[in-house]
Design a protein around this motif. Structure first.
Motif, PDB file in Angstrom:
ATOM      1  N   SER A   2     -43.691   9.552 -18.497  1.00  0.00           N
ATOM      2  CA  SER A   2     -42.937  10.581 -17.648  1.00  0.00           C
ATOM      3  C   SER A   2     -42.618  11.792 -18.598  1.00  0.00           C
ATOM      4  O   SER A   2     -42.249  11.612 -19.660  1.00  0.00           O
ATOM      5  CB  SER A   2     -41.632   9.897 -17.059  1.00  0.00           C
ATOM      6  N   GLY A   3     -42.650  13.031 -17.563  1.00  0.00           N
ATOM      7  CA  GLY A   3     -42.270  13.907 -18.377  1.00  0.00           C
ATOM      8  C   GLY A   3     -40.978  14.229 -18.739  1.00  0.00           C
ATOM      9  O   GLY A   3     -40.591  14.975 -19.732  1.00  0.00           O
TER      10      GLY A   3
ATOM     11  N   MET B  72     -47.182  16.860 -18.513  1.00  0.00           N
ATOM     12  CA  MET B  72     -46.624  18.270 -18.520  1.00  0.00           C
ATOM     13  C   MET B  72     -46.148  18.959 -17.571  1.00  0.00           C
ATOM     14  O   MET B  72     -45.165  19.645 -17.412  1.00  0.00           O
ATOM     15  CB  MET B  72     -47.721  19.185 -19.404  1.00  0.00           C
ATOM     16  N   ASP B  73     -46.706  18.638 -16.311  1.00  0.00           N
ATOM     17  CA  ASP B  73     -46.426  19.063 -15.041  1.00  0.00           C
ATOM     18  C   ASP B  73     -44.834  18.562 -14.754  1.00  0.00           C
ATOM     19  O   ASP B  73     -44.084  19.302 -13.989  1.00  0.00           O
ATOM     20  CB  ASP B  73     -47.274  18.513 -14.004  1.00  0.00           C
ATOM     21  N   THR B  74     -44.325  17.397 -15.108  1.00  0.00           N
ATOM     22  CA  THR B  74     -43.427  16.901 -14.990  1.00  0.00           C
ATOM     23  C   THR B  74     -42.410  16.990 -16.062  1.00  0.00           C
ATOM     24  O   THR B  74     -41.117  16.551 -15.986  1.00  0.00           O
ATOM     25  CB  THR B  74     -43.450  15.350 -14.570  1.00  0.00           C
ATOM     26  N   MET B  75     -42.614  17.755 -17.043  1.00  0.00           N
ATOM     27  CA  MET B  75     -41.623  18.234 -18.138  1.00  0.00           C
ATOM     28  C   MET B  75     -40.575  18.962 -17.623  1.00  0.00           C
ATOM     29  O   MET B  75     -40.751  19.695 -16.856  1.00  0.00           O
ATOM     30  CB  MET B  75     -42.106  18.725 -19.423  1.00  0.00           C
ATOM     31  N   LYS B  76     -39.462  18.934 -18.053  1.00  0.00           N
ATOM     32  CA  LYS B  76     -38.420  20.043 -17.894  1.00  0.00           C
ATOM     33  C   LYS B  76     -38.819  21.506 -18.171  1.00  0.00           C
ATOM     34  O   LYS B  76     -38.447  22.367 -17.534  1.00  0.00           O
ATOM     35  CB  LYS B  76     -37.093  19.708 -18.169  1.00  0.00           C
ATOM     36  N   GLN B  77     -39.408  21.840 -19.401  1.00  0.00           N
ATOM     37  CA  GLN B  77     -39.835  22.804 -19.857  1.00  0.00           C
ATOM     38  C   GLN B  77     -41.423  22.521 -20.240  1.00  0.00           C
ATOM     39  O   GLN B  77     -41.455  22.058 -21.103  1.00  0.00           O
ATOM     40  CB  GLN B  77     -38.992  23.396 -20.954  1.00  0.00           C
ATOM     41  N   LYS B  78     -42.053  23.739 -19.621  1.00  0.00           N
ATOM     42  CA  LYS B  78     -43.648  23.593 -20.156  1.00  0.00           C
ATOM     43  C   LYS B  78     -43.835  24.222 -21.028  1.00  0.00           C
ATOM     44  O   LYS B  78     -43.490  24.983 -21.557  1.00  0.00           O
ATOM     45  CB  LYS B  78     -44.515  24.353 -18.728  1.00  0.00           C
ATOM     46  N   PRO B  79     -44.678  23.284 -22.180  1.00  0.00           N
ATOM     47  CA  PRO B  79     -45.176  23.836 -23.397  1.00  0.00           C
ATOM     48  C   PRO B  79     -45.869  25.192 -23.296  1.00  0.00           C
ATOM     49  O   PRO B  79     -46.818  25.353 -22.292  1.00  0.00           O
ATOM     50  CB  PRO B  79     -45.849  22.749 -24.044  1.00  0.00           C
TER      51      PRO B  79
END
Length: 377
Positions: free
Chosen positions: A78-79, A121-128
């Motif tokens: 999970s992100g 990456m869609d579920t990360m709090k901050q997109k790289p």
């Protein structure tokens, strides 16, 4: 817009800057044996990595015991479990895109794992703000570029400016190993015009140009050409390693096509590499005569291991390329610990990214882009 690197580094989030002064955080998906993480370590610090293969995980952890590594399928990640980073790198599986296989495509079970990378990456709090997807040339050329177009458009829809380049390891080590690097940067990040051109340059062979014609807003990334490499294959082959005995060598030499056999006796080289292949229903040992190894492969079939034909006095003998020689062809560090099993060692090297290729890309392009994109509003 001109941006001072020192000023950008000052803007890196405090928590990361205290732990990794002067470097930017890196995520390494499909990390394998860790050659990418090692190659990028001069410019980025690894904050998270993963792979699903236990044997590759053993190689990674043996060589980098202090680096974070998660042994798990990307489908179960999970992100929320992945920290913020400047760069997300994904050397996703190539089997379904390779020209040597059935080319099932980017939606097939193995190469299709690239969509899981995007999901994480869609579920990360901050997109790289910077992403790199690495794969074989088939990503560009199979099915008239449709697979590249899917990935390109998927990254664009997520707010990235996207382009692809091809870098061949032959610029740095005596191995022919062209690879595609799809590079995306946040559309809101400042643009560094010196790293883009108005059209194709040395990084864009015909396969890239054709793929670019099928998409919108293709970015023609640019960076300086590397210097000529310092070594040939003959320089790294260990001539003290025993060859096959006379009978086995004779059997292998008998597989060489006549035109290659004539060139072998006239080429003036002491070491000539080759692969066994099936041509018109029969097995042959095809050689190359430019003092460069063919592209290393994983040990998955009868034609996967690279042979060496070595001059021994007035005779020719054969043997396999050793795992340690394979490591040298990948630019692995001198003290890199390989698995004791030869097949596991071949797999660790044949399924990796050549160190000097990833390092040059990081030095000449990625570190510059990441510096102005990470932490930018």
């Amino acid at each position: 817009m001109t941006t001072c690197l020192a000023n950008v580094l000052e803007d890196i989030p405090d928590q990361h800057q205290k732990k990794y002064p002067g470097k930017l955080p890196l995520l390494d998906f499909f990390a394998g044996s860790g050659l990418v993480s090692y190659a990028l370590s001069r410019y980025f610090d690894l904050v998270w990595s993963n792979d699903v293969c236990p044997k590759k995980a053993d190689v990674f952890r043996t060589n980098y015991p202090d680096k974070p590594f998660k042994l798990a399928s990307i489908a179960g990640i999970s992100g929320d479990d992945v920290p913020a980073a400047a760069l997300s790198w994904a050397s996703f599986p190539c089997q379904d895109l390779s020209l040597a296989g059935p080319a099932k495509g980017i939606r097939a079970s193995r190469s299709g794992l690239v969509w899981e990378w995007l999901r994480v990456m869609d579920t990360m709090k901050q997109k790289p703000p910077l992403v790199v997807a690495e794969n074989v040339i088939g990503l560009l050329s199979t099915h008239e570029g449709r697979h590249y177009a899917e990935l390109h458009n998927a990254l664009m829809s997520r707010g990235y400016r996207v382009g692809a380049i091809v870098l061949d390891a032959i610029h740095f080590v005596p191995q022919s190993r062209p690879r595609v690097f799809v590079i995306g940067v946040d559309v809101h990040a400042p643009r560094l015009r010196e790293f883009e051109s108005n059209g194709p340059n040395w990084l864009h062979p015909l396969a890239v140009i054709r793929a670019a014609a099928g998409v919108e807003s293709f970015v023609w990334w640019n960076m300086p050409q590397p210097r000529n490499r310092a070594q040939n294959l003959s320089d790294i082959v260990d001539l003290t390693i025993p060859c096959h005995d006379a009978a086995r060598s004779k059997k292998n030499l008998a597989l060489i096509p006549l035109n290659h056999l004539l060139r072998l006796n006239e080429c003036g080289l002491n070491v000539v590499p080759g692969y066994k292949r099936i041509r018109q229903g029969r097995q042959v040992l095809e050689l190359r005569f430019d003092d460069v190894a063919g592209c290393l492969r994983t040990p998955g079939g009868g034609s996967s291991k690279q042979f060496l034909v070595i001059r021994c006095g007035s005779q020719w003998r054969t043997r396999l390329l050793t795992p340690r020689e394979a490591a040298k062809l990948m630019g692995a560090p001198r003290g890199f610990i390989l698995p004791t099993s030869a097949n596991d060692a071949y797999r660790a090297m044949g399924d990796a990214v050549a160190v000097p290729v990833a390092r040059y890309l990081a030095k000449s392009l990625l570190s510059k882009i990441a510096a102005v994109s990470y932490g930018h509003p």
